[in-house]
Write an enzyme that holds these catalytic residues in place. Structure first.
Site, short mmCIF file in Angstrom:
data_model
loop_
_atom_site.label_atom_id
_atom_site.label_comp_id
_atom_site.label_asym_id
_atom_site.label_seq_id
_atom_site.Cartn_x
_atom_site.Cartn_y
_atom_site.Cartn_z
N ARG A 126 1.32 1.98 9.15
CA ARG A 126 0.84 2.88 10.20
C ARG A 126 -0.65 3.15 10.09
O ARG A 126 -1.28 3.55 11.07
CB ARG A 126 1.66 4.17 10.22
CG ARG A 126 3.13 3.90 10.55
CD ARG A 126 3.97 5.11 10.83
NE ARG A 126 3.94 6.13 9.81
CZ ARG A 126 4.59 7.30 9.90
NH1 ARG A 126 5.30 7.56 10.97
NH2 ARG A 126 4.52 8.17 8.94
N GLU A 131 -1.45 -3.12 -8.82
CA GLU A 131 -0.15 -2.47 -8.86
C GLU A 131 -0.31 -0.98 -8.56
O GLU A 131 -1.38 -0.42 -8.72
CB GLU A 131 0.51 -2.66 -10.23
CG GLU A 131 -0.07 -1.82 -11.34
CD GLU A 131 -1.44 -2.30 -11.84
OE1 GLU A 131 -2.15 -1.48 -12.44
OE2 GLU A 131 -1.82 -3.46 -11.61
#
Length: 170
Positions: free
Chosen positions: A62, A95
């Protein structure tokens, strides 16, 4: 704007899992005037101080909506920061932990000034990882903007990023 943006946010309890209250921004996006107003307010946080960045870095998925709208309204390009494996190689990866999982996020190598954009700030894990990977990829981060800041959600331990938001939930 006389109407509260919160009137356009639908609460969806227990989604995507139990004890999570999802903020559905679909009604806000559907209303042209409200959406435009929110985008202008987001961009104005940095427009006068930083100017137009070379790129707006949108966070999957989004954040892409707002980064694109900001680029069209204020100028600059759009760079996507996505989950690993969703961008063609080569990518720069890092990560991170989310409130749901442990994952990797990727971006294409680049340069120049950038503002990181997302829809919601919760724990800060994804936003922190995006800042980290974007810097590693060569971008100079000038700011961070979200539509919604969930201030009641505890942030990750190493979160010390200044984030501007249009809507706050205490």
């Amino acid at each position: 704007m006389s109407t509260s943006y919160k009137e356009y946010i639908k609460e969806v309890p227990n989604f995507p899992k139990d004890d999570i209250s999802f903020k559905d921004i679909s009604p806000l996006l559907e209303d042209q005037e409200v959406f435009r107003s929110a985008v202008v307010e987001m961009g104005n946080f940095y427009y006068n101080d930083v100017g137009i960045p070379k790129v707006w870095i949108g966070i999957d998925a989004r954040g892409f909506i707002f980064a694109s709208a900001l680029a069209i309204y204020f100028g600059g390009g759009v760079v996507m920061c996505r989950k690993k494996g969703k961008l063609p190689p080569p990518t720069i990866d890092t990560e991170y932990n989310t409130e749901y999982s442990y994952d990797f996020i990727s971006i294409k190598k680049g340069s120049g000034s950038a503002i990181v954009v997302d829809d919601v700030l919760a724990t800060g894990g994804t936003l922190e990882a995006t800042n980290r990977v974007a810097t590693k990829a060569g971008y100079s981060i000038k700011g961070n903007i979200v539509l919604i800041d969930l201030k009641y959600v505890p942030r990750i331990d190493n979160f010390d990023i200044d984030v501007k938001s249009v809507i706050d939930y205490e």
